[in-house]
Design a protein around this motif. Structure first.
Motif, mmCIF file in Angstrom:
data_model
loop_
_atom_site.group_PDB
_atom_site.id
_atom_site.type_symbol
_atom_site.label_atom_id
_atom_site.label_comp_id
_atom_site.label_asym_id
_atom_site.label_seq_id
_atom_site.Cartn_x
_atom_site.Cartn_y
_atom_site.Cartn_z
ATOM 1 N N MET A 164 56.889 27.166 -2.917
ATOM 2 C CA MET A 164 56.267 28.488 -2.831
ATOM 3 C C MET A 164 54.760 28.372 -3.053
ATOM 4 N N VAL A 165 53.967 29.119 -2.264
ATOM 5 C CA VAL A 165 52.520 29.085 -2.387
ATOM 6 C C VAL A 165 52.088 29.633 -3.742
ATOM 7 N N LYS A 166 51.155 28.947 -4.375
ATOM 8 C CA LYS A 166 50.606 29.436 -5.642
ATOM 9 C C LYS A 166 49.922 30.784 -5.438
ATOM 10 N N ALA A 167 50.176 31.718 -6.329
ATOM 11 C CA ALA A 167 49.575 33.041 -6.214
ATOM 12 C C ALA A 167 48.101 32.990 -6.602
ATOM 13 N N ALA A 168 47.245 33.562 -5.764
ATOM 14 C CA ALA A 168 45.817 33.639 -6.048
ATOM 15 C C ALA A 168 45.470 35.065 -6.468
ATOM 16 N N ARG A 169 44.592 35.227 -7.444
ATOM 17 C CA ARG A 169 44.249 36.553 -7.933
ATOM 18 C C ARG A 169 43.424 37.310 -6.898
ATOM 19 N N PHE A 170 43.798 38.570 -6.659
ATOM 20 C CA PHE A 170 43.076 39.428 -5.724
ATOM 21 C C PHE A 170 43.302 40.867 -6.140
ATOM 22 N N THR A 171 42.566 41.788 -5.527
ATOM 23 C CA THR A 171 42.704 43.204 -5.840
ATOM 24 C C THR A 171 43.243 43.944 -4.624
ATOM 25 N N PHE A 172 43.888 45.079 -4.877
ATOM 26 C CA PHE A 172 44.420 45.875 -3.774
ATOM 27 C C PHE A 172 44.472 47.340 -4.178
ATOM 28 N N ILE A 173 44.601 48.208 -3.160
ATOM 29 C CA ILE A 173 44.832 49.630 -3.402
ATOM 30 C C ILE A 173 46.173 49.997 -2.786
ATOM 31 N N ASP A 174 46.804 51.020 -3.334
ATOM 32 C CA ASP A 174 48.176 51.389 -2.998
ATOM 33 C C ASP A 174 48.183 52.814 -2.443
ATOM 34 N N LEU A 175 48.183 52.950 -1.105
ATOM 35 C CA LEU A 175 48.157 54.263 -0.458
ATOM 36 C C LEU A 175 49.560 54.682 -0.033
ATOM 37 N N PHE A 176 49.825 56.012 -0.044
ATOM 38 C CA PHE A 176 51.172 56.513 0.228
ATOM 39 C C PHE A 176 52.148 55.710 -0.630
ATOM 40 N N ALA A 177 51.845 55.670 -1.907
ATOM 41 C CA ALA A 177 52.446 54.696 -2.814
ATOM 42 C C ALA A 177 53.915 54.932 -3.102
#
Length: 352
Positions: free
Chosen positions: A1-14
């Motif tokens: 499994m690919v190592k998770a890299a830290r990133f940011t996101f927004i959650d629309l129509f959540a």
């Protein structure tokens, strides 16, 4: 499994946070949420730690894109009813518009597009019903692709995933992923078709009360851990559903209830499940009326953990899970995206 890299996101129509859960598991941090339904917001807030600085807006059409935090990934499961088979059929019968002609839900994709245009995230993930691809003879999907790819300048990928690989439910949904061509001028080697769900093809016995060692959870179970009696169909409703099925079978139609046991895979859970539960009924044995799924069982066939809190009524819970995404599918795609969407210094270390 690919190592998770830290990133940011927004959650629309959540909704209730299915996409958020999948992206957080892949190493993402949610900076912003939008959901207009008060009951969905209640469930969302019961399950996610919303810090004081985390904006949680309602109607996205009233939000200025400039007020949304900068982010690496825009995530949106924009409303599917204007494009779903059931939604289109119902609106045709009522003489109402559907698709992009729907005066409310159908135009919400363009709110996604205007936010992408303003904020220029490194990538996006959009989820919708499979029928989006064929709606209006494919023209609806081409409008979406053209807007995202040609007008906004994003490398566009799409794939229909069948969730039966990871949950015991036949549920096909389209996932669309895009990467900003300005950020990746040489393109990416991202391959949505290569995303591996690591499917084990589970069966209903892995999610049903009494068939798994899940213990007691009132009010969904009795004191022995079996589904509570209130979920058993009444004689009147069971007779009606049997007669309805026989009537349509006699006419050569396939309409009617779907019944499952521990070794089966269910039909698609819909937001209308609260009405009679007919698409997924659990066989209780010869001579016994079947029962509906409990809300906890609905959560399980959508891939939510048992730690997920359900603070609303059964009716609201059925609607919420029927409208949700299958969490493990979103998580698998998010993990594949992570090496490309993390800040450059970190992403380069894990990018394939």
């Amino acid at each position: 499994m690919v190592k998770a890299a830290r990133f940011t996101f927004i959650d629309l129509f959540a909704g209730i946070g299915g996409c958020r859960l999948g992206f957080e598991r892949a190493g993402g941090e949610c900076l912003y949420t939008s959901e207009w339904d008060a009951y969905a917001r209640k469930t969302y807030e019961a399950n996610f730690d919303l810090q004081d600085q985390h904006p949680f807006d309602g109607d996205i059409t009233q939000v200025d894109a400039a007020d949304i935090p900068d982010h690496d990934v825009l995530v949106a499961g924009f409303p599917c009813q204007p494009f779903s088979i059931a939604g289109v059929s119902k609106k045709n019968a009522l003489g109402r518009p559907h698709g992009f002609n729907d005066p409310t839900q159908g135009t919400l994709f363009f709110d996604v597009a205007r936010i992408i245009d303003k904020k220029r995230p490194r990538a996006f993930l959009l989820e919708n019903v499979r029928n989006l691809m064929s709606h209006d003879k494919g023209r609806t999907f081409e409008v979406i692709r053209e807007r995202l790819e040609s007008e906004l300048g994003y490398e566009f990928h799409s794939r229909v995933f069948d969730s039966r690989e990871v949950v015991p439910q036949g549920r096909k949904r389209i996932v669309m992923v895009g990467f900003d061509k300005d950020t990746f001028p040489q393109g990416t080697r991202f391959d949505l078709n290569a995303v591996d769900l690591d499917g084990k093809y589970p069966r209903m016995g892995e999610v049903l009360h009494g068939a798994v060692t899940d213990g007691v959870e009132l009010p969904y179970t009795d004191s022995r851990g079996n589904a509570a009696e209130k979920y058993v169909l009444s004689d009147r409703l069971w007779t009606y559903l049997q007669d309805y099925r026989a009537k349509h079978r006699g006419a050569g139609n396939g309409f009617g209830y779907g019944i499952v046991g521990p070794n089966d895979v269910s039909r698609t859970l819909s937001a209308r499940y609260y009405k009679d539960g007919s698409e997924i009924l659990v066989n209780r044995g010869a001579g016994l009326n079947p029962r509906r799924l409990t809300p906890r069982e609905c959560a399980r066939i959508m891939g939510f953990p048992d730690s997920f809190r359900i603070p609303v009524s059964d009716t609201r819970a059925y609607k919420q899970f029927g409208n949700s995404v299958v969490v493990p599918v979103i998580e698998s795609v998010a993990r594949a995206m992570a090496p490309w969407v993390a800040p450059a210094s970190e992403a380069l270390a894990v990018r394939p």
